[in-house]
Design an enzyme around this catalytic site. Structure first.
Site, PDB file in Angstrom:
ATOM      1  N   SER A 198       0.852  -1.190   0.000  1.00 35.99           N
ATOM      2  CA  SER A 198       0.000   0.000   0.000  1.00 35.99           C
ATOM      3  C   SER A 198       0.884   1.234   0.000  1.00 35.99           C
ATOM      4  O   SER A 198       1.693   1.431   0.908  1.00 35.99           O
ATOM      5  CB  SER A 198      -0.888   0.023   1.239  1.00 35.99           C
ATOM      6  OG  SER A 198      -1.345   1.348   1.445  1.00 35.99           O
ATOM      7  N   HIS A 216      -1.179  -1.241  -4.341  1.00 33.59           N
ATOM      8  CA  HIS A 216      -2.474  -0.918  -3.730  1.00 33.59           C
ATOM      9  C   HIS A 216      -2.521   0.590  -3.478  1.00 33.59           C
ATOM     10  O   HIS A 216      -1.651   1.149  -2.810  1.00 33.59           O
ATOM     11  CB  HIS A 216      -2.587  -1.702  -2.420  1.00 33.59           C
ATOM     12  CG  HIS A 216      -3.892  -1.552  -1.721  1.00 33.59           C
ATOM     13  ND1 HIS A 216      -5.004  -2.305  -2.022  1.00 33.59           N
ATOM     14  CD2 HIS A 216      -4.268  -0.728  -0.710  1.00 33.59           C
ATOM     15  CE1 HIS A 216      -5.994  -1.971  -1.228  1.00 33.59           C
ATOM     16  NE2 HIS A 216      -5.587  -1.008  -0.413  1.00 33.59           N
ATOM     17  N   ASP A 274      -4.543   3.621  -1.889  1.00 37.85           N
ATOM     18  CA  ASP A 274      -5.584   3.963  -0.917  1.00 37.85           C
ATOM     19  C   ASP A 274      -6.111   5.369  -1.187  1.00 37.85           C
ATOM     20  O   ASP A 274      -5.462   6.361  -0.869  1.00 37.85           O
ATOM     21  CB  ASP A 274      -5.021   3.855   0.501  1.00 37.85           C
ATOM     22  CG  ASP A 274      -4.913   2.416   0.944  1.00 37.85           C
ATOM     23  OD1 ASP A 274      -5.912   1.686   0.795  1.00 37.85           O
ATOM     24  OD2 ASP A 274      -3.839   2.009   1.416  1.00 37.85           O
ATOM     25  N   MET A 289      -8.663   8.127  -0.313  1.00 34.89           N
ATOM     26  CA  MET A 289      -9.535   8.518   0.811  1.00 34.89           C
ATOM     27  C   MET A 289     -10.063   9.929   0.577  1.00 34.89           C
ATOM     28  O   MET A 289      -9.325  10.805   0.115  1.00 34.89           O
ATOM     29  CB  MET A 289      -8.750   8.491   2.117  1.00 34.89           C
ATOM     30  CG  MET A 289      -8.075   7.150   2.396  1.00 34.89           C
ATOM     31  SD  MET A 289      -7.386   7.117   4.055  1.00 34.89           S
ATOM     32  CE  MET A 289      -6.500   5.550   4.005  1.00 34.89           C
ATOM     33  N   HIS A 305      -8.222   1.315  -4.259  1.00 39.32           N
ATOM     34  CA  HIS A 305      -9.158   1.020  -3.158  1.00 39.32           C
ATOM     35  C   HIS A 305      -9.858   2.330  -2.814  1.00 39.32           C
ATOM     36  O   HIS A 305      -9.277   3.194  -2.150  1.00 39.32           O
ATOM     37  CB  HIS A 305      -8.351   0.449  -1.979  1.00 39.32           C
ATOM     38  CG  HIS A 305      -9.132   0.230  -0.734  1.00 39.32           C
ATOM     39  ND1 HIS A 305      -8.547   0.072   0.508  1.00 39.32           N
ATOM     40  CD2 HIS A 305     -10.484   0.126  -0.519  1.00 39.32           C
ATOM     41  CE1 HIS A 305      -9.482  -0.113   1.422  1.00 39.32           C
ATOM     42  NE2 HIS A 305     -10.658  -0.059   0.833  1.00 39.32           N
ATOM     43  N   MET A 351     -11.940   4.527  -0.878  1.00 39.20           N
ATOM     44  CA  MET A 351     -12.598   4.761   0.418  1.00 39.20           C
ATOM     45  C   MET A 351     -13.252   6.132   0.318  1.00 39.20           C
ATOM     46  O   MET A 351     -12.811   7.117   0.915  1.00 39.20           O
ATOM     47  CB  MET A 351     -11.563   4.692   1.547  1.00 39.20           C
ATOM     48  CG  MET A 351     -11.118   3.262   1.819  1.00 39.20           C
ATOM     49  SD  MET A 351      -9.586   3.205   2.764  1.00 39.20           S
ATOM     50  CE  MET A 351      -8.412   3.392   1.436  1.00 39.20           C
ATOM     51  N   MET A 355     -11.419  -5.903   5.055  1.00 36.40           N
ATOM     52  CA  MET A 355     -10.692  -4.932   5.873  1.00 36.40           C
ATOM     53  C   MET A 355     -10.510  -5.510   7.274  1.00 36.40           C
ATOM     54  O   MET A 355     -11.491  -5.869   7.938  1.00 36.40           O
ATOM     55  CB  MET A 355     -11.466  -3.608   5.974  1.00 36.40           C
ATOM     56  CG  MET A 355     -11.623  -2.859   4.660  1.00 36.40           C
ATOM     57  SD  MET A 355     -10.068  -2.524   3.795  1.00 36.40           S
ATOM     58  CE  MET A 355      -9.166  -1.598   5.021  1.00 36.40           C
ATOM     59  N   ASP A 395      -6.665  -6.547   4.004  1.00 37.51           N
ATOM     60  CA  ASP A 395      -6.033  -5.223   4.107  1.00 37.51           C
ATOM     61  C   ASP A 395      -6.156  -4.665   5.519  1.00 37.51           C
ATOM     62  O   ASP A 395      -7.265  -4.477   6.021  1.00 37.51           O
ATOM     63  CB  ASP A 395      -6.748  -4.297   3.099  1.00 37.51           C
ATOM     64  CG  ASP A 395      -6.156  -2.902   3.015  1.00 37.51           C
ATOM     65  OD1 ASP A 395      -5.112  -2.642   3.635  1.00 37.51           O
ATOM     66  OD2 ASP A 395      -6.751  -2.073   2.307  1.00 37.51           O
TER      67      ASP A 395
HETATM   68  C1  DX5 Z   1      -6.391   1.414   5.582  1.00 41.36           C
HETATM   69  C2  DX5 Z   1      -5.878   1.154   4.177  1.00 41.36           C
HETATM   70  C3  DX5 Z   1      -4.790   0.147   4.155  1.00 41.36           C
HETATM   71  C4  DX5 Z   1      -3.586   0.583   4.939  1.00 41.36           C
HETATM   72  C5  DX5 Z   1      -2.749  -0.578   5.325  1.00 41.36           C
HETATM   73  O1  DX5 Z   1      -7.373   2.387   5.518  1.00 41.36           O
HETATM   74  O2  DX5 Z   1      -6.910   0.698   3.359  1.00 41.36           O
HETATM   75  O3  DX5 Z   1      -4.446  -0.205   2.846  1.00 41.36           O
HETATM   76  O4  DX5 Z   1      -2.796   1.492   4.258  1.00 41.36           O
HETATM   77  O5  DX5 Z   1      -1.714  -0.110   6.119  1.00 41.36           O
HETATM   78  P1  DX5 Z   1      -1.033  -1.042   7.219  1.00 41.36           P
HETATM   79  O6  DX5 Z   1      -0.455  -2.191   6.488  1.00 41.36           O
HETATM   80  O7  DX5 Z   1      -0.011  -0.150   7.827  1.00 41.36           O
HETATM   81  O8  DX5 Z   1      -2.132  -1.435   8.169  1.00 41.36           O
HETATM   82 ZN    ZN Z   2      -6.423  -0.209   1.338  1.00 45.56          ZN
END
Ligand code: DX5
Ligand code: ZN
Length: 211
Positions: free
Chosen positions: A7, A32, A34, A36, A65, A67, A136, A172
């Protein structure tokens, strides 16, 4: 062998190009991303401009991903930016079946993510059209959180639900070498990891430790 998707959330954002190239060399299987929105989750990251900017530096598949509260409005942005898989959260899709169709219509693979409190039953009637399921194992929003043990049962249930279908079961949040072995035993075939891949700087060794 289990696939590892680092990620980028845990990468050095001032050096994303180098980080991507180092992940290539470290034999990552996918990247990956993320995304947000400060609304569905209490944090903001980056959008399609950044995805487009890093796209030329690797051939690895990009899993976006999302979010975000309104993924339907953003699918095309991430398709144009170079995503290969778009993963949306079941919790925000009023018509999950239609959203999956919309991702496929853009020529991409479709994933559905489930928050820790969301039941796997929500997947039952879309299973036949899914390419990836993202369980998750933390509440999304931040890297570096603790792995939630109670999600192991959900992973095992989803493995059964998938049966012989060609669906990637990805996990994840809070993945480290210890949680990785539990998750693999429960049937996961892809691990997303931020902290555990980037910490210490030896990405190849970290990825190997997770496998
Ligand atoms: C959380 C994300 C994950 C996160 C994982 O909201 O979707 O992808 O970055 O990070 P670690 O591996 O540090 O938990
Ligand atoms: Zn993620």
């Amino acid at each position: 062998m289990v696939k590892i998707a680092p990620s980028l959330l845990a990468a050095d954002f001032a050096n994303l190009k180098d980080e991507i190239m180092r992940l290539n060399e470290a034999k990552a299987d996918a990247i990956h991303l993320d995304i947000m929105d400060g609304n569905f989750v209490p944090n903001l990251t980056f959008g399609p401009c950044v995805v487009k900017a890093i796209r030329p530096y690797t051939k690895l598949p990009f899993d976006a991903h999302l979010m975000v509260k309104n993924p339907d409005e953003m699918l095309e942005w991430f398709a144009l930016a170079g995503a290969d898989i778009i993963t949306v959260h079941a919790e925000v899709c009023k018509h999950l079946d239609k959203t999956i169709d919309a991702i496929h219509a853009l020529g991409l693979k479709a994933g559905v993510a489930l928050n820790p409190s969301t039941t796997e039953n929500t997947l039952e009637y879309v299973l036949d059209k899914l390419d990836l399921i993202l369980v998750m194992t933390v509440n999304p929003g931040f890297g570096g959180q603790n792995f939630m043990e109670n999600q192991i049962a959900k992973i095992a249930k989803i493995r059964k639900l998938i049966g012989h279908r060609n669906i990637i079961l990805s996990v994840d949040g809070g993945i480290n070498p210890m949680s990785a072995s539990e998750v693999k035993a429960a049937g996961a075939d892809m691990l997303v990891a931020g902290t555990a891949v980037f910490e210490g700087g030896n990405y190849a060794a970290n990825i190997k430790a997770l496998r």
